[in-house]
Design a protein around this motif. Structure first.
Motif, short mmCIF file in Angstrom:
data_model
loop_
_atom_site.label_atom_id
_atom_site.label_comp_id
_atom_site.label_asym_id
_atom_site.label_seq_id
_atom_site.Cartn_x
_atom_site.Cartn_y
_atom_site.Cartn_z
N UNK A 424 0.84 -1.21 0.00
CA UNK A 424 0.00 0.00 0.00
C UNK A 424 0.87 1.25 0.00
N UNK A 425 0.36 2.31 -0.57
CA UNK A 425 1.14 3.54 -0.68
C UNK A 425 1.40 4.18 0.69
N UNK A 426 0.50 3.95 1.64
CA UNK A 426 0.67 4.46 3.00
C UNK A 426 0.54 3.25 3.91
N UNK A 427 1.61 2.91 4.62
CA UNK A 427 1.69 1.64 5.34
C UNK A 427 0.41 1.35 6.13
N UNK A 428 -0.06 0.11 6.02
CA UNK A 428 -1.26 -0.29 6.75
C UNK A 428 -1.10 -0.01 8.24
N UNK A 577 -13.22 7.05 1.44
CA UNK A 577 -13.46 5.72 0.87
C UNK A 577 -12.24 5.26 0.08
N UNK A 578 -11.60 6.16 -0.65
CA UNK A 578 -10.38 5.82 -1.41
C UNK A 578 -9.28 5.34 -0.46
N UNK A 579 -9.12 5.99 0.68
CA UNK A 579 -8.09 5.57 1.63
C UNK A 579 -8.39 4.20 2.23
N UNK A 580 -9.68 3.92 2.47
CA UNK A 580 -10.05 2.60 2.99
C UNK A 580 -9.68 1.50 1.99
N UNK A 581 -9.95 1.75 0.72
CA UNK A 581 -9.77 0.72 -0.30
C UNK A 581 -8.31 0.53 -0.70
N UNK A 583 -5.54 1.81 1.09
CA UNK A 583 -4.59 2.03 2.18
C UNK A 583 -3.62 3.15 1.80
N UNK A 584 -4.15 4.16 1.13
CA UNK A 584 -3.34 5.29 0.71
C UNK A 584 -3.47 6.46 1.67
N UNK A 585 -2.75 7.52 1.35
CA UNK A 585 -2.75 8.71 2.18
C UNK A 585 -3.74 9.72 1.59
N UNK A 586 -4.52 10.38 2.43
CA UNK A 586 -5.62 11.21 1.94
C UNK A 586 -5.15 12.34 1.03
N UNK A 587 -3.92 12.85 1.24
CA UNK A 587 -3.45 13.97 0.41
C UNK A 587 -3.17 13.54 -1.01
N UNK A 607 -8.91 21.86 2.65
CA UNK A 607 -8.80 22.11 4.09
C UNK A 607 -9.85 21.31 4.86
N UNK A 608 -11.04 21.16 4.27
CA UNK A 608 -12.09 20.36 4.91
C UNK A 608 -11.68 18.90 5.01
N UNK A 609 -11.06 18.40 3.94
CA UNK A 609 -10.58 17.01 3.96
C UNK A 609 -9.51 16.85 5.04
N UNK A 610 -8.56 17.79 5.10
CA UNK A 610 -7.50 17.72 6.11
C UNK A 610 -8.08 17.73 7.53
N UNK A 611 -9.14 18.53 7.72
CA UNK A 611 -9.72 18.66 9.06
C UNK A 611 -10.33 17.35 9.53
N UNK A 612 -11.13 16.72 8.67
CA UNK A 612 -11.77 15.48 9.10
C UNK A 612 -10.74 14.36 9.22
N UNK A 613 -9.69 14.41 8.37
CA UNK A 613 -8.64 13.39 8.47
C UNK A 613 -7.88 13.53 9.79
#
Length: 657
Positions: A424-428, A577-581, A583-587, A607-613
């Motif tokens: 995965x691009x962002x370690x599980x 949902x993309x990060x769940x599927x 295992x990537x990083x939200x950015x 900024x909204x995405x960063x806040x909830x993340x």
């Protein structure tokens, strides 16, 4: 038949008539049984002396060659004979095929890789594999050449042993002495094949009358000294080389010897073991003088200083230094010391400690010519070493690979069961918690990115940059590659400054071993590709948003924000949902909904995405966040089998439709 005095011979020239007209091959009227561990050239020397002929004529009469005017014993015949040729030779000398096979070096091939026949037909220095055979001049034990007390060996001498052409054999345990390699009378190499015209056949091969143990010096006449006579002081074997090392090596070479040996904490086959000290010897020589602390032999140190370094202590810049550094020394004592130093680096330690030695010995650019460094030589040849050795090398070579080495790193040093697509691009999170969460002093985001890249690198080879390039495939922005490749620089500086500089690499190896044992590896690359331009469609979002209820109290403590179920929230949900599927990083998530907005709106939405993340990462989510996450986990469970089957899911399909 009488033996001729030392230094004399009846010099029948190769121009004589005896080798011009070949009669049909017939079994010899008289022969000799091969002695235990006897080599093919040694047997021909004894039999030629027995029959009062030359070894060259004997080679023709027994079918080893059909070129009478150039009768010789080509170097490949030392290693192995073709089946038909072996049958013919056995019939000519009245021996069995098994006895003939025992005369060849390839009888050790299953346990000692350099003794395997060349697939290219190249031999000698040009063949990397055969550099660790003494093909052009062997070692010898004078007392063994004198033979045992029986009529045959008293008359024709003892065996020139096959094992004397193997570099791991540096001593005769029967007589408790180091092997010799030169004639004590003329100081020339024994049975040396080099000539002025470069021919590679045995010395004085067309002359008869020479005793098998006589010196056959090529140039300026024949020395003729009997090598089996006591004419030089015996080099006694110290106990540490006797029972503790030479016996160990001999047992590994035996066909019925141990099946495995422990190297760097891993059990490995003898064939893999012998490649380990060879590579380590090469490392110790090319890294001189950094390797001096690992050597405890004054003779070895003097040999290295005299042979491979200049007056200022630098390794020679010659383009041949890599070849020379990878060749064993015929002189038994310094070579035995080098082998023992290499074995001590391998036997009692794990990959972490050896990796530390390797990093130290290969890191001094002022002492290592870039064109002949050990790392490049290792990557060019890629010897089949043990599991522990490859783990140690991989953790050093791959980690610090620069662009200049990229061409040498196209293939991984250590073969892994997991492939790049399984990383995965962002370690599980589970992997991170079990192996790396206890490591402090570095941002989690850099650690998780770097571990993913290092696992990718172990599976595919290449540099960190190559891993970042591949990892960023199917992701939206070219800036992602640079952002990914920046984290390892920070992590490597941090790791080197820790109390245990090898802890980070050790944890990576542990995780890699765990992945190698798994049968349920996930193709994350397939998921990233399938979701390149994917987002939650209006219909599924309508169902999801209907299930999100704002508790009473609004902004009050324990309540929630006013319901915002617009496309901004759908964009946020698609990223999660993309990060769940994947295992990537939200950015790094694609945002096809946000991409349709004006630049100012896009900035606010990011900024909204960063806040909830941040709330998810710090476990400070609100009730509405929890409701959304629960729905998205259900959605992810629905999409996972669709994507893993290789299908691209519809933006409108959902588990609720």
């Amino acid at each position: 038949m009488r033996a001729h005095p030392a230094g004399t011979h009846r010099g029948r020239s190769h121009r004589g008539h005896r080798c011009r007209h070949l009669p049909p091959l017939r079994p010899l009227a008289q022969s000799l049984p091969p002695l235990p561990d006897e080599s093919l050239p040694g047997f021909l020397l004894r039999l030629a002396f027995r029959l009062d002929t030359s070894p060259a004529e004997l080679a023709v009469r027994t079918g080893l060659t059909d070129r009478a005017h150039l009768a010789a014993l080509p170097m490949p015949l030392l290693i192995g004979l073709a089946t038909e040729q072996r049958h013919t030779f056995a019939r000519m000398i009245k021996a069995t095929d098994a006895e003939i096979a025992a005369l060849q070096l390839d009888t050790h091939g299953n346990r000692y890789p350099p003794a395997q026949p060349s697939t290219s037909g190249r031999n000698g220095l040009a063949n990397h594999q055969h550099r660790w055979l003494f093909m052009h001049s062997p070692r010898y034990c004078p007392r063994c050449l004198a033979g045992r007390d029986n009529p045959v060996e008293r008359a024709f001498g003892g065996a020139w042993k096959n094992s004397w052409r193997l570099p791991p054999v540096f001593a005769c345990l029967e007589h408790r002495r180091y092997l010799e390699h030169v004639c004590p009378a003329c100081n020339s190499l024994v049975l040396h094949t080099a000539t002025r015209n470069g021919a590679k056949h045995m010395p004085r091969w067309r002359e008869d009358g020479l005793h098998p143990a006589q010196c056959r010096k090529f140039l300026e006449g024949t020395c003729g000294h009997r090598l089996d006579q006591k004419s030089t002081p015996v080099q006694r074997l110290p106990p540490k080389y006797n029972k503790e090392f030479q016996q160990f090596l001999l047992e590994l070479l035996e066909p019925n010897g141990p099946e495995t040996v422990e190297v760097l904490g891993h059990q490995t086959a003898p064939a893999h073991y012998f490649n380990d000290p060879r590579s380590t010897c090469h490392l110790l020589r090319t890294s001189w003088p950094n390797s001096r602390p690992f050597l405890d032999s004054r003779e070895l140190i003097s040999t290295l200083e005299a042979g491979l370094v200049d007056s200022e202590g630098n390794i020679s810049q010659s383009r041949f230094v890599r070849t020379v550094s990878d060749m064993p020394q015929l002189a038994a004592r310094p070579h035995a010391a080098l082998l023992l130093a290499a074995d001590r680096r391998l036997s009692p330690q794990g990959p972490d400690i050896f990796a530390g030695h390797l990093r130290t010995l290969t890191s001094d650019a002022d002492r290592r010519p870039s064109k002949v460094g050990w790392t490049r030589a290792f990557l060019d040849t890629r010897p089949d070493c043990s599991e522990g050795f490859l783990q140690a090398v991989s953790s050093v070579v791959h980690t610090y690979a620069r662009g200049t080495l990229a061409r040498n790193l196209k293939e991984p040093v250590h073969a892994t069961r997991f492939r790049p697509e399984h990383i995965p691009q962002f370690l599980e999170e589970d992997w991170y918690q079990r192996h790396f969460a206890h490591m402090e002093g570095i941002a989690t985001v850099h650690l998780r990115r770097t571990v993913a890249l290092r696992l990718f690198q172990m599976a595919s080879g290449g540099s960190i940059q190559k891993a970042a390039d591949r990892m960023s495939l199917f992701l939206p922005s070219p800036l992602i590659t640079a952002r990914l490749a920046d984290s390892p620089k920070r992590v490597h500086r941090w790791a080197r400054s820790r109390p245990d500089p090898l802890e980070f690499e050790s944890a990576i190896r542990d995780l890699a071993a765990e992945l190698n044992a798994r049968d349920d590896l996930i193709d994350y690359e397939k998921r990233r590709k399938a979701l390149t331009r994917w987002c939650i469609g209006p219909l599924p979002w309508k169902v999801i948003s209907a299930g999100i209820v704002v508790p009473s109290g609004g902004f009050a403590s324990g309540g929630g924000f006013a319901a915002d179920l617009t496309d901004r929230k759908r964009n946020i949900a698609s990223v999660i949902l993309w990060t769940f599927l994947t295992q990537g990083e939200h950015v790094f998530a694609p945002t096809p909904i946000g991409d349709q907005q004006d630049p100012q709106t896009q900035k606010k939405w990011r900024m909204s995405v960063d806040a909830i993340w941040a709330r998810i990462r710090h476990r400070t989510t609100r009730p509405t966040d929890e409701q959304l996450i629960d729905a998205l986990k259900e959605y992810a469970a629905y999409l996972t089998p669709i994507i893993d089957r290789g299908e691209t899911p519809s933006t409108q399909a959902s588990p609720w439709s």
